[in-house]
Design an enzyme around this catalytic site. Structure first.
Site, short mmCIF file in Angstrom:
data_model
loop_
_atom_site.label_atom_id
_atom_site.label_comp_id
_atom_site.label_asym_id
_atom_site.label_seq_id
_atom_site.Cartn_x
_atom_site.Cartn_y
_atom_site.Cartn_z
N ASP A 1 0.84 -1.19 0.00
CA ASP A 1 0.00 0.00 0.00
C ASP A 1 0.89 1.25 0.00
OD1 ASP A 1 -3.22 0.52 0.98
OD2 ASP A 1 -1.81 2.21 1.11
N ILE A 2 0.51 2.25 -0.77
CA ILE A 2 1.30 3.47 -0.90
C ILE A 2 1.26 4.31 0.38
CG2 ILE A 2 -0.49 5.05 -1.79
CD1 ILE A 2 1.55 5.82 -4.02
N HIS B 1 -10.04 -5.34 -3.40
CA HIS B 1 -8.69 -5.51 -2.84
C HIS B 1 -8.81 -5.92 -1.38
CE1 HIS B 1 -9.94 -1.29 -2.52
NE2 HIS B 1 -9.29 -1.24 -1.38
N LEU B 2 -7.97 -6.84 -1.01
CA LEU B 2 -7.91 -7.31 0.38
C LEU B 2 -6.71 -6.65 1.04
CD1 LEU B 2 -8.94 -9.12 2.62
CD2 LEU B 2 -7.63 -11.00 1.63
N GLY C 1 -15.20 3.13 3.82
CA GLY C 1 -13.97 3.80 3.40
C GLY C 1 -13.39 3.30 2.10
N ASN D 1 -12.85 -3.36 2.34
CA ASN D 1 -13.76 -2.24 2.53
C ASN D 1 -14.73 -2.18 1.35
OD1 ASN D 1 -12.52 -1.29 4.93
ND2 ASN D 1 -10.93 -0.26 3.73
P1 AMP Z 1 -9.69 1.42 0.21
O1 AMP Z 1 -9.74 2.75 0.93
O2 AMP Z 1 -10.12 0.24 1.03
O3 AMP Z 1 -10.40 1.49 -1.13
O4 AMP Z 1 -8.15 1.16 -0.06
C1 AMP Z 1 -7.46 1.73 -1.12
C2 AMP Z 1 -6.01 1.69 -0.74
O5 AMP Z 1 -5.25 1.91 -1.91
C3 AMP Z 1 -5.60 2.75 0.27
O6 AMP Z 1 -5.08 2.12 1.44
C4 AMP Z 1 -4.52 3.56 -0.47
O7 AMP Z 1 -3.47 3.97 0.34
C5 AMP Z 1 -4.07 2.56 -1.54
N1 AMP Z 1 -3.51 3.16 -2.74
C6 AMP Z 1 -3.99 4.22 -3.43
N2 AMP Z 1 -3.21 4.45 -4.50
C7 AMP Z 1 -2.23 3.51 -4.48
C8 AMP Z 1 -1.11 3.22 -5.32
N3 AMP Z 1 -0.84 3.94 -6.42
N4 AMP Z 1 -0.30 2.20 -4.98
C9 AMP Z 1 -0.56 1.46 -3.87
N5 AMP Z 1 -1.60 1.67 -3.06
C10 AMP Z 1 -2.42 2.69 -3.35
#
Ligand code: AMP
Ligand code: ZN
Length: 114
Positions: free
Chosen positions: A30-31, A100-101, A93, A87
């Site tokens: 995760d970023i 995605h898990l 959220g 989520n």
């Molecule tokens: P959600 O809020 O459950 O939809 O999770 C989305 C996740 O994606 C969040 O934890 C973000 O930090 C992550 N995210 C967003 N953009 C990227 C990216 N380019 N690379 C990796 N993770 C990301």
């Protein structure tokens, strides 16, 4: 899904720190990590959210879940413990509408979550 962020990561149009890949599943860090280990495990085939799952998706959901557990074990968190979270929609959220898990580990994780 040409405008989906995670489809772009799967197609290598956007960079990511990839921790696992096979024909059906991709996992990347995760970023914005919320724990020492915070990876996202995704099906390569686009699915918007858990609300869009059909019986044909049972196998890929199983692969995603088992892969998260395998990554946690490989990184030494199998015995300590790890958390896995999907989520779905606004109040939970969800910000990226490609299933995605979240895999979180490496610190004490409170319950109930915020
Ligand atoms: P959600 O809020 O459950 O939809 O999770 C989305 C996740 O994606 C969040 O934890 C973000 O930090 C992550 N995210 C967003 N953009 C990227 C990216 N380019 N690379 C990796 N993770 C990301
Ligand atoms: Zn997608």
């Amino acid at each position: 899904m040409s405008d989906c962020l995670f489809c772009k990561i799967i197609k290598r149009e956007i960079p990511a720190s990839i921790v696992y890949e096979d024909d059906h599943v991709l996992a990347f860090n995760d970023i914005n990590p919320q724990a020492p280990l915070h990876a996202l495990v995704v099906p390569k085939r686009h699915i918007d959210s858990l609300n869009a799952l059909s019986p044909e998706d049972d196998a890929i959901v199983g692969e995603v879940v088992r892969r998260a557990a395998a990554i946690a074990r490989d990184k030494g968190y199998g015995d300590r413990g790890f958390r896995t979270v999907f989520n779905t929609n606004a109040e939970a959220g969800q910000t990226v509408f490609h299933v995605h898990l979240h895999l979180l580990a490496g610190r004490g994780l409170r319950w109930p979550p915020g």
